[in-house]
Design a protein around this motif. Structure first.
Motif, short mmCIF file in Angstrom:
data_model
loop_
_atom_site.label_atom_id
_atom_site.label_comp_id
_atom_site.label_asym_id
_atom_site.label_seq_id
_atom_site.Cartn_x
_atom_site.Cartn_y
_atom_site.Cartn_z
N LEU A 46 -42.46 23.17 -18.15
CA LEU A 46 -41.24 22.64 -18.78
C LEU A 46 -41.43 21.16 -19.11
CD1 LEU A 46 -37.57 23.11 -17.66
CD2 LEU A 46 -38.50 20.80 -17.81
N SER A 98 -39.00 18.02 -20.66
CA SER A 98 -37.66 17.61 -21.09
C SER A 98 -37.70 16.14 -21.50
CB SER A 98 -36.64 17.82 -19.96
OG SER A 98 -36.79 16.84 -18.96
N ALA A 139 -33.71 24.97 -16.38
CA ALA A 139 -33.36 24.28 -17.63
C ALA A 139 -31.86 24.42 -17.92
CB ALA A 139 -34.19 24.84 -18.77
N ILE A 174 -35.35 20.45 -24.25
CA ILE A 174 -36.27 21.05 -23.27
C ILE A 174 -37.13 22.10 -23.95
CG2 ILE A 174 -36.46 22.41 -21.15
CD1 ILE A 174 -33.86 21.22 -20.21
N GLU A 207 -40.79 21.16 -26.80
CA GLU A 207 -39.79 20.14 -26.49
C GLU A 207 -39.58 19.23 -27.69
OE1 GLU A 207 -38.36 16.36 -25.91
OE2 GLU A 207 -40.56 16.57 -25.79
N LEU A 241 -32.85 24.03 -26.11
CA LEU A 241 -33.92 24.67 -25.32
C LEU A 241 -34.71 25.63 -26.17
CD1 LEU A 241 -35.36 25.36 -22.67
CD2 LEU A 241 -33.44 26.88 -22.10
#
Length: 738
Positions: free
Chosen positions: A493, A495, A563, A587, A621, A631
């Motif tokens: 992930l 962000s 998320a 994200i 992202e 997202l």
């Protein structure tokens, strides 16, 4: 190079093995310098192994004629005059006893005979003639006993040594002991053999205390009755040979057994280790290198058949009870002496030890314990077993190495038990047991210490970017963590705060840092609570991953849920703090394979993840800004995140740095949180018309009228217009920037 507690794994293993070797060497050295330390425990263990589970039965061919309290009460105070012993021998002869042995020292004349001679001398000095004294001097208790012994024909008398040791005892008393033999001399081995290089090493004595000459001459033979006591003071063995004046003498128990066997030749042999063996009537008597035979006891005191002498001389025993048997005369009454500590108890009659030894020879059920050779065998077993345990402790887990130690020890004890049952060989178990036990304890204690250091090392290394529960699990079982690098399946992930650079340009540093710290604290806590690893904090950006080091089974679901919670927490921040009301984050999540491990130098490194999956997550992202969504994930993330997600398949995208097209999907929310999922299903249905050659433009424009700020639909319409009437088979987007 993989490390453990900051040290290479092979170095820790080598140190553990070396510690084990040092422990083994220390145990062996202490056992050599202080053999009695383990020796007494070994003796007690041997007793338990020999007599706890089963007890051998006596043959019944050996009987004790006991001088007990009943006999003394009936026949008079002990010691008796020799007339009583003469009556006993005659009674035994009448009952057809095969062999008689006296476990008594008849080394002094009968007091009554001495007293009669003194009276006769006094009368002779007073003028009484020898003829008148003939009746007085003709009577002799010693002579009566000698006559009875000679008439019986197979009676053996006992004698004692001044001392019997491997070397002369300085200052040992010789009062009353002879250094020259009476005739006939003590019973000795008739055949003595010495191999080439043989070492003649036996128990040695300087003087002996024989029966008085008349009895010595009347007996079939005289043999010693000396018993050996072990280091704990208990009697367990007889010296089967004692050298005195160059003569290898025979103990009374062997003399009696030999007489019972028809006076076969007694053979003694030596080799380079000392006494090699003893043979009687073709049978071998197992002894150690200095000629000691272990006594295999038949039970507690009173197990060997016995009769009171009072009953024997009064003919009160069953007819034939003594016929054809070896009868040993000895004291059993309390207060008469000749009591010993034995494995059978602390008040054991010496005559029953002698009787047990004779019974061993007749039965042939010996216990073999060749002192030095057995000691060496225990060493040769204990040391390799200790080394094996050290290696196991170094290379295996605590449980596995404990199993190895138990198996090795159990195998050795089983082998020792097998030898004892099948051949009567008594192999010691204490030295191997102590070696295995102490070596395992010390090496595993060292392992515990080093692994404690390792756990502290791991905790320190990860405490800033792992949740405490994850750290605790990792410390409890570090198998999931391979320091270095390994390929793992995970979800990554990225962000970032949208427009943070612009905000930074128009904000003061202190308020901006305070805002960023609050935001980062909330977001990293969410990652850690979900079991993820915070890989990097890059200003306003955050990188995290799920999967290793705990091998989570559902990393995509954890990442997507985290998320969505990040968006929820951002809304909560905005509700209570106006600084966050215009803050928006993007994200990107990608699921796939990547390399995870410690990267950097040996003294400075970070636990991180690298690979194409990481790069794609970062690009996704960045694309949230292009599509103006919150997202974005790859298709594999959606497939592995489970049911219940509201997802919009945007299309295939070629991102910067990748030639292949990637299916990109927008995750909006979990079903059931109030989001209109029908709107996004309409979008998916509209885009799917491209597969059948139909244009979704009308449907998309209708949706755009509903939500004019839906930038994804606007971008789709732009792509359709750019196609100039040639409908694409799917929605494809290409971007030159992140």
């Amino acid at each position: 190079m993989a490390t453990q507690g900051g040290k290479p794994l092979h170095q820790n293993a080598l140190i553990t093995i070396v510690i084990g070797l040092v422990v083994i060497g220390a145990i062996a050295t202490l056992n050599h310098l202080y053999p009695h330390a383990l020796g007494r425990v070994q003796l007690a263990t041997n007793d338990w192994r020999l007599y706890h589970l089963r007890m051998p039965k006596p043959t019944g061919q050996v009987v004790i004629a006991r001088i007990d309290d009943e006999s003394i009460k009936e026949l008079g105070r002990w010691p008796w005059n020799r007339k009583v012993e003469a009556r006993l021998v005659n009674a035994l002869a009448a009952d057809k006893a095969a062999v008689i042995g006296f476990d008594l020292l008849l080394s002094e004349r009968d007091p009554a005979d001495v007293e009669r001679e003194q009276i006769a001398e006094q009368l002779r000095a007073a003028g009484v003639s020898d003829k008148a004294l003939a009746g007085l001097t003709a009577e002799s208790n010693d002579a009566e006993l000698a006559q009875a012994i000679k008439a019986q024909g197979d009676t053996y008398l006992g004698y004692a040594f001044s001392s019997h040791e491997l070397q002369q005892i300085a200052g040992a008393s010789m009062q009353g002991y002879l250094t020259e033999f009476l005739k006939p001399p003590p019973v000795a081995y008739s055949i003595v053999r010495k191999s080439r290089g043989a070492k003649v090493r036996t128990v040695w004595a300087k003087g002996y205390l024989p029966p008085i000459p008349s009895l010595n001459a009347a007996a079939r033979g005289v043999a010693y009755v000396d018993i050996d006591a072990d280091s704990d003071g208990a009697a367990r063995s007889y010296p089967a040979v004692v050298e005195i004046n160059g003569r290898f003498c025979v103990p009374l128990f062997l003399a009696l057994a030999d007489a019972y066997a028809g006076h076969a030749p007694l053979m003694l042999s030596f080799n380079r280790n000392g006494v090699a063996g003893i043979r009687i009537a073709g049978s071998s008597i197992p002894v150690d290198e200095i000629g000691r035979m272990m006594v295999h006891f038949r039970g507690k005191a009173g197990t060997i058949p016995s009769y009171s002498i009072a009953d024997i001389v009064a003919s009160r025993i069953p007819p034939g009870a003594l016929a054809g048997k070896i009868v040993i005369v000895g004291v059993t009454g309390h207060g008469l002496g000749d009591r010993w500590v034995t494995p059978m108890g602390g008040d054991f009659p010496g005559v029953e030890i002698l009787a047990s030894a004779v019974d061993n020879v007749l039965a042939g059920d010996f216990v073999t314990h060749n002192g030095r050779l057995a000691f060496e065998e225990e060493w040769f077993a204990g040391i390799p077993l200790g080394i094996a345990v050290s290696i196991a402790a170094a290379l295996m887990s605590a449980f596995a190495s404990a199993v190895v130690a138990i198996v090795l020890l159990g195998g050795y004890i089983g082998y020792a038990t097998y030898l004892l049952r099948e051949s009567g060989e008594l192999l010691g178990i204490i030295f191997p047991l102590v070696t295995i036990g102490v070596t395992y304890t010390v090496t595993m204690s060292w392992r515990y210490f080093t692994e404690g250091a390792e756990k502290r090392y791991i905790r320190h290394a990860f405490e800033h970017y792992l949740h405490p529960d994850v750290i605790a699990s990792l410390v409890d079982s570090s198998d999931g963590l391979k320091l270095g690098g390994e390929r793992c399946h995970l979800s990554v992930l990225f962000s970032d705060i949208v427009g943070f650079t612009t905000r930074a340009e128009r904000s003061e540093a202190e308020p901006l840092v305070a805002l960023l710290n609050t935001y980062t604290t909330v977001m990293t806590n969410l990652v850690l609570e979900s079991g993820g690893v915070v890989d990097k904090l890059m200003g306003d950006g955050l990188m995290a991953f799920w999967g290793p080091p705990l091998n989570l089974p559902d990393p995509a679901q954890k990442a997507v849920d985290c998320a969505l919670r990040m968006f929820e927490e951002l809304e909560k921040l905005a509700a209570r703090d106006e600084r966050f009301r215009d803050l928006r984050i993007g994200i990107g999540i990608c699921t796939g394979e990547a390399i995870v491990g410690n990267f950097g130098g040996e003294r400075s490194f970070s636990y991180s993840v690298i690979g194409d999956t990481v790069n794609l997550a970062s690009r996704l992202e960045g694309l949230t800004r292009q599509f103006k969504v919150n997202l974005l994930v790859n298709q594999q993330t959606v497939e592995e995140a489970g049911d219940g997600l509201i997802v919009r398949p945007i299309g295939r995208v070629r991102v910067k740095g990748k030639h292949q097209l990637v299916q990109v999907e927008e995750v909006i929310a979990r079903e059931g949180n109030g989001t209109d999922g029908a709107y996004y299903r309409r979008f998916a249905e509209a885009i799917s018309q491209l597969h059948s050659g139909k244009s979704p433009e009308a449907a998309l424009r209708a949706m755009l009228e509903e939500r004019p700020d839906d930038h994804v639909i606007a971008m789709c319409l732009e792509r359709l217009q750019a196609a100039a009437g040639q409908l694409p088979a799917e929605m494809v987007f290409e971007f030159d920037t992140k």
